[in-house]
Scaffold this active site. Sequence first.
Site, mmCIF file in Angstrom:
data_model
loop_
_atom_site.group_PDB
_atom_site.id
_atom_site.type_symbol
_atom_site.label_atom_id
_atom_site.label_comp_id
_atom_site.label_asym_id
_atom_site.label_seq_id
_atom_site.Cartn_x
_atom_site.Cartn_y
_atom_site.Cartn_z
ATOM 1 C CB SER A 188 23.579 61.985 48.159
ATOM 2 O OG SER A 188 22.854 61.058 47.452
ATOM 3 C CG HIS B 194 28.092 65.660 40.686
ATOM 4 N ND1 HIS B 194 26.768 65.704 41.083
ATOM 5 C CD2 HIS B 194 28.176 64.290 40.494
ATOM 6 C CE1 HIS B 194 26.084 64.590 41.129
ATOM 7 N NE2 HIS B 194 26.866 63.581 41.084
ATOM 8 C CG MET C 29 24.783 58.152 37.508
ATOM 9 S SD MET C 29 23.725 56.758 38.076
ATOM 10 C CE MET C 29 23.464 57.061 39.609
ATOM 11 C CE LYS D 133 27.522 60.251 49.569
ATOM 12 N NZ LYS D 133 26.673 59.394 48.561
ATOM 13 C CG ASP D 134 29.658 56.734 45.239
ATOM 14 O OD1 ASP D 134 28.703 56.390 45.644
ATOM 15 O OD2 ASP D 134 29.839 58.254 44.990
HETATM 16 P P1 AMP Z 1 27.098 60.077 40.784
HETATM 17 O O1 AMP Z 1 26.209 61.201 39.899
HETATM 18 O O2 AMP Z 1 26.233 59.893 42.129
HETATM 19 O O3 AMP Z 1 27.164 58.854 40.000
HETATM 20 O O4 AMP Z 1 28.241 60.614 40.938
HETATM 21 C C1 AMP Z 1 29.160 61.013 40.318
HETATM 22 C C2 AMP Z 1 30.463 61.199 40.898
HETATM 23 O O5 AMP Z 1 30.217 62.389 41.854
HETATM 24 C C3 AMP Z 1 31.027 59.886 41.522
HETATM 25 O O6 AMP Z 1 32.479 59.911 41.539
HETATM 26 C C4 AMP Z 1 30.862 60.227 43.069
HETATM 27 O O7 AMP Z 1 31.649 59.553 43.973
HETATM 28 C C5 AMP Z 1 30.863 61.769 42.971
HETATM 29 N N1 AMP Z 1 30.018 62.494 44.195
HETATM 30 C C6 AMP Z 1 28.844 62.102 44.606
HETATM 31 N N2 AMP Z 1 28.448 62.848 45.830
HETATM 32 C C7 AMP Z 1 29.714 63.584 46.051
HETATM 33 C C8 AMP Z 1 29.912 64.442 47.100
HETATM 34 N N3 AMP Z 1 29.270 64.625 48.022
HETATM 35 N N4 AMP Z 1 31.395 64.756 47.210
HETATM 36 C C9 AMP Z 1 32.237 64.553 46.225
HETATM 37 N N5 AMP Z 1 32.027 63.784 45.212
HETATM 38 C C10 AMP Z 1 30.849 63.333 45.218
#
Ligand code: AMP
Length: 282
Positions: free
Chosen positions: A185, A37, A30, A149-150
């Site tokens: 995050s 990421h 996102m 993380k998720d």
């Molecule tokens: P998001 O942009 O929050 O939707 O996350 C995109 C991807 O990055 C998802 O697969 C999350 O699980 C991963 N992600 C978010 N935070 C972390 C983190 N601290 N370490 C590793 N992967 C992460």
Amino acid sequence: MDVIVAGDRTELVKAKDTLGGGRIALVPTMGALHEGHRSLIRLARELADHVVVSVFVNPLQFGPNEDFSRYPRTFDADLAACAEEGVRVVFAPSAEDMYLPDRQVQVSAGRMGAIVEGAFRPGHFDGVLTVVLKLFNLVQPDVAVFGQKDAQQLALIRRMVADLNVPVEIAGGPTVREPDGLALSSRNRYLSPADRVTALALSRALRAGSGRTVPSEILRAAAAVLDEAARLDPPLLLDYVALVDPATFTPVEDGFRGEAVLAVAAKVGTTRLIDNLVVAVS
Ligand code: AMP
């Protein structure tokens, strides 16, 4: 090589044509990219010849009282990060391009989408799975990379791929943390200095739990840290702490043996945070 930005589905098809064959890895995000990421992008590069990153703040996965409108949007910095990491295509569609105005059909995450995190965010995982399946259909990657993380999201994506015979491999990457333990995050930027001190209780609770091996003791040790943090200023407002089976997210009880996920979610100030750790239960 330069990153190609594809702003809609037509541009994505053109961008993919320029890649000239080879394995494609997709990293859905996102945006508001951070080191977590970036670690997934690096893993994706190991798994394929070309990496496509999607940047899309998916309205479907936000509840009416959640932070869709104030979710951080840092596209220029995201693009620079993708260029540094050797990403070939950034797919950044608009909501109008992704969702037809008369759309009807979406993915249901089933019972597994309504427990643990899903109990606090009704419809969230339906929205996640719907956009992820659409991204799979649009990008047609060989492999897609998601963060541990998720953890429930990752488990549900594996479930969807198995249940719906989606022809893609799923890879999971470990959680990247700040030196003091806070899981990275995009939402951490909302935390005030005082919030951030309280927020450290999430990872501290997980570490306390992981020092035990019996489910009831794991949960008691984690809860003790979270109870203490509920008395801080600002207080930690706990949504849940749960010890669950990594594949099904159903609770693990005394007598279980193997790996389990200790998951926690809490609000600190106006920010809702989640974290988890895999623990060995014996
Ligand atoms: P998001 O942009 O929050 O939707 O996350 C995109 C991807 O990055 C998802 O697969 C999350 O699980 C991963 N992600 C978010 N935070 C972390 C983190 N601290 N370490 C590793 N992967 C992460």
